[in-house]
Design a protein around this motif. Structure first.
Motif, PDB file in Angstrom:
ATOM      1  N   UNK A 219       5.528   2.394  17.485  1.00  0.00           N
ATOM      2  CA  UNK A 219       5.855   2.885  16.151  1.00  0.00           C
ATOM      3  C   UNK A 219       4.993   2.101  15.175  1.00  0.00           C
ATOM      4  N   UNK A 220       4.238   2.819  14.333  1.00  0.00           N
ATOM      5  CA  UNK A 220       3.323   2.173  13.400  1.00  0.00           C
ATOM      6  C   UNK A 220       3.694   2.594  11.983  1.00  0.00           C
ATOM      7  N   UNK A 221       4.097   1.639  11.210  1.00  0.00           N
ATOM      8  CA  UNK A 221       4.453   1.865   9.807  1.00  0.00           C
ATOM      9  C   UNK A 221       3.255   1.457   8.961  1.00  0.00           C
ATOM     10  N   UNK A 222       2.705   2.412   8.203  1.00  0.00           N
ATOM     11  CA  UNK A 222       1.430   2.187   7.501  1.00  0.00           C
ATOM     12  C   UNK A 222       1.638   2.218   5.991  1.00  0.00           C
ATOM     13  N   UNK A 223       1.168   1.163   5.332  1.00  0.00           N
ATOM     14  CA  UNK A 223       1.171   1.070   3.881  1.00  0.00           C
ATOM     15  C   UNK A 223      -0.256   0.799   3.423  1.00  0.00           C
TER      16      UNK A 223
ATOM     17  N   UNK B 183     -11.877  -7.238  -0.935  1.00  0.00           N
ATOM     18  CA  UNK B 183     -11.056  -7.214  -2.146  1.00  0.00           C
ATOM     19  C   UNK B 183      -9.584  -7.243  -1.789  1.00  0.00           C
ATOM     20  N   UNK B 184      -8.768  -7.739  -2.706  1.00  0.00           N
ATOM     21  CA  UNK B 184      -7.345  -7.929  -2.395  1.00  0.00           C
ATOM     22  C   UNK B 184      -6.508  -6.664  -2.608  1.00  0.00           C
ATOM     23  N   UNK B 185      -6.994  -5.554  -2.073  1.00  0.00           N
ATOM     24  CA  UNK B 185      -6.209  -4.344  -1.846  1.00  0.00           C
ATOM     25  C   UNK B 185      -6.122  -4.207  -0.330  1.00  0.00           C
ATOM     26  N   UNK B 186      -4.964  -3.806   0.189  1.00  0.00           N
ATOM     27  CA  UNK B 186      -4.778  -3.940   1.631  1.00  0.00           C
ATOM     28  C   UNK B 186      -4.238  -2.680   2.300  1.00  0.00           C
ATOM     29  N   UNK B 187      -4.732  -2.472   3.517  1.00  0.00           N
ATOM     30  CA  UNK B 187      -4.117  -1.561   4.473  1.00  0.00           C
ATOM     31  C   UNK B 187      -3.265  -2.424   5.382  1.00  0.00           C
ATOM     32  N   UNK B 188      -1.964  -2.116   5.447  1.00  0.00           N
ATOM     33  CA  UNK B 188      -1.040  -2.944   6.215  1.00  0.00           C
ATOM     34  C   UNK B 188      -0.331  -2.096   7.264  1.00  0.00           C
ATOM     35  N   UNK B 189      -0.328  -2.595   8.494  1.00  0.00           N
ATOM     36  CA  UNK B 189       0.339  -1.918   9.603  1.00  0.00           C
ATOM     37  C   UNK B 189       1.416  -2.826  10.179  1.00  0.00           C
ATOM     38  N   UNK B 190       2.607  -2.277  10.334  1.00  0.00           N
ATOM     39  CA  UNK B 190       3.674  -2.947  11.071  1.00  0.00           C
ATOM     40  C   UNK B 190       3.860  -2.183  12.375  1.00  0.00           C
ATOM     41  N   UNK B 191       3.598  -2.848  13.492  1.00  0.00           N
ATOM     42  CA  UNK B 191       3.507  -2.190  14.794  1.00  0.00           C
ATOM     43  C   UNK B 191       4.570  -2.745  15.731  1.00  0.00           C
ATOM     44  N   UNK B 192       5.328  -1.838  16.337  1.00  0.00           N
ATOM     45  CA  UNK B 192       6.306  -2.229  17.349  1.00  0.00           C
ATOM     46  C   UNK B 192       6.162  -1.323  18.557  1.00  0.00           C
ATOM     47  N   UNK B 193       6.134  -1.912  19.743  1.00  0.00           N
ATOM     48  CA  UNK B 193       6.093  -1.093  20.951  1.00  0.00           C
ATOM     49  C   UNK B 193       7.428  -0.374  21.119  1.00  0.00           C
TER      50      UNK B 193
ATOM     51  N   UNK C  18       3.762  -6.505  15.678  1.00  0.00           N
ATOM     52  CA  UNK C  18       2.546  -6.969  15.017  1.00  0.00           C
ATOM     53  C   UNK C  18       2.584  -6.614  13.546  1.00  0.00           C
ATOM     54  N   UNK C  19       1.954  -7.456  12.758  1.00  0.00           N
ATOM     55  CA  UNK C  19       1.663  -7.096  11.364  1.00  0.00           C
ATOM     56  C   UNK C  19       0.181  -7.316  11.153  1.00  0.00           C
ATOM     57  N   UNK C  20      -0.527  -6.257  10.825  1.00  0.00           N
ATOM     58  CA  UNK C  20      -1.975  -6.307  10.635  1.00  0.00           C
ATOM     59  C   UNK C  20      -2.275  -5.957   9.185  1.00  0.00           C
ATOM     60  N   UNK C  21      -3.018  -6.819   8.509  1.00  0.00           N
ATOM     61  CA  UNK C  21      -3.371  -6.598   7.107  1.00  0.00           C
ATOM     62  C   UNK C  21      -4.892  -6.642   6.977  1.00  0.00           C
ATOM     63  N   UNK C  22      -5.465  -5.557   6.458  1.00  0.00           N
ATOM     64  CA  UNK C  22      -6.925  -5.440   6.352  1.00  0.00           C
ATOM     65  C   UNK C  22      -7.302  -5.230   4.891  1.00  0.00           C
ATOM     66  N   UNK C  23      -8.183  -6.075   4.332  1.00  0.00           N
ATOM     67  CA  UNK C  23      -8.557  -5.902   2.933  1.00  0.00           C
ATOM     68  C   UNK C  23      -9.527  -4.743   2.725  1.00  0.00           C
ATOM     69  N   UNK C  24      -9.499  -4.194   1.520  1.00  0.00           N
ATOM     70  CA  UNK C  24     -10.501  -3.226   1.093  1.00  0.00           C
ATOM     71  C   UNK C  24     -11.852  -3.916   0.987  1.00  0.00           C
ATOM     72  N   UNK C  25     -12.887  -3.120   0.782  1.00  0.00           N
ATOM     73  CA  UNK C  25     -14.218  -3.702   0.638  1.00  0.00           C
ATOM     74  C   UNK C  25     -15.056  -2.846  -0.301  1.00  0.00           C
ATOM     75  N   UNK C  26     -16.036  -3.495  -0.905  1.00  0.00           N
ATOM     76  CA  UNK C  26     -17.006  -2.797  -1.738  1.00  0.00           C
ATOM     77  C   UNK C  26     -18.388  -3.139  -1.214  1.00  0.00           C
ATOM     78  N   UNK C  27     -19.179  -2.118  -0.910  1.00  0.00           N
ATOM     79  CA  UNK C  27     -20.488  -2.341  -0.301  1.00  0.00           C
ATOM     80  C   UNK C  27     -21.621  -2.162  -1.305  1.00  0.00           C
TER      81      UNK C  27
END
Length: 299
Positions: free
Chosen positions: A79-83, A26-36, A4-13
């Motif tokens: 295995x989760x690779x987080x950026x 906002x276009x700043x991202x938390x990105x996860x690359x996930x492999x079982x 899996x590749x999951x990309x989640x944007x930042x936010x301002x409230x």
């Protein structure tokens, strides 16, 4: 094996007076690359992420497990690779992004097939209010409210603006920023503060960005109380306005501030603020219109 590749944007409230009910992605991202794989492993590849010890203590793992547990399902180890581009404790929705990522890991790996509404409800229960969660999930500008256990929301595109983020080197925990707020508001205070929020949202919906900028700087719910925690508050508002910003507000609970400008004008505004605050990270951010993105495949 699932990847899996999951990309989640930042936010301002908040956007000033729309307290606890409005957020933008906002276009700043938390990105996860996930492999079982045979056992859990988290790998951090960004300086903006906290030091990790065991996977059981990892916030994203805890949220994923909590989500799976609600359905009496067991998460397969990964295995989760987080950026991450999202600085921690700066008012840019880092915890909401991580919570969404955790829910989505469980959603994908346990084949829950959760709808956006169900994920929003899960995330809101974790965060306590829907503003950051809704924006990161759906993208754009999202106005939302939590009524008992139901979340109601409206998404607006808000494509004619760009943002300039002024991010200081120090953190401000949300709890500390909450503690300076009053327990009660008078009827007159609440009515005036709510009317400012109403005009702000109506102005944004109708494209009257000049009026929106004026309204966002008139908040009565939280900024007058939090301003004392931010030594840069008044000067950034003043200097951003002089350099062409429509309006500048505290991003979430702070300490970052966010200034809104006409599309294409953000770069010169950012240069001006960076010269004034060389120790800050000042960057132009675009409004993410898509929200969380998931790519999955079998490998």
């Amino acid at each position: 094996m699932t990847a899996l590749r999951i990309s989640v944007p930042a936010s301002s409230a908040n956007l000033g007076p729309a307290f606890d009910s409005t957020g933008i992605a906002l276009n700043l991202y938390l990105t996860l690359e996930v492999e079982t794989q045979d056992e859990w492993e988290f790998i951090h590849v960004s300086d903006l992420l906290p030091t990790i010890t065991t996977y059981e203590e990892h916030f994203i793992y805890q949220i994923a497990k909590q989500t799976a547990d609600q359905f009496d399902l067991v998460l397969p180890p990964c295995k989760v690779r987080v950026t991450s581009d999202i600085p921690l404790a700066r008012g840019l929705g880092s915890s909401a992004a991580a919570a969404l990522a955790g829910v989505e890991i469980a959603n994908q790996l346990c084949h829950l097939n959760l709808s956006s509404e169900a994920i929003l409800k899960f995330g809101t229960a974790l965060e306590g209010h829907p503003d950051n969660i809704a924006a990161s999930l759906l993208g754009g500008l999202v106005i939302s409210t939590l009524e008992e256990e139901e979340v109601h929301y409206v998404k607006l595109p808000l494509s004619e603006l760009e943002a300039v983020l002024s991010i200081p080197s120090f953190e401000l925990k949300t709890e500390e920023a909450r503690n300076v707020l009053p327990e009660h508001y008078t009827r007159k205070q609440a009515a005036t503060a709510s009317s400012l929020s109403n005009v702000l949202i109506a102005a944004l919906a109708s494209g009257n960005v000049k009026l929106a900028g004026e309204m966002m700087e008139k908040d009565l719910f939280h900024e007058p109380y939090r301003a004392g925690l931010l030594p840069h508050y008044e000067i950034i508002k003043r200097e951003a306005k002089s350099a062409g910003s429509y309006g500048t507000v505290i991003s979430g609970a702070g300490p970052s501030m966010i200034s809104f400008a006409q599309k294409g004008a953000g770069r010169s505004l950012a240069r001006h603020l960076q010269e004034l605050f060389p120790d800050f990270q000042v960057k132009v951010a675009q409004i993410d219109q898509e929200g969380i993105q998931i790519n999955s495949k079998l490998i």
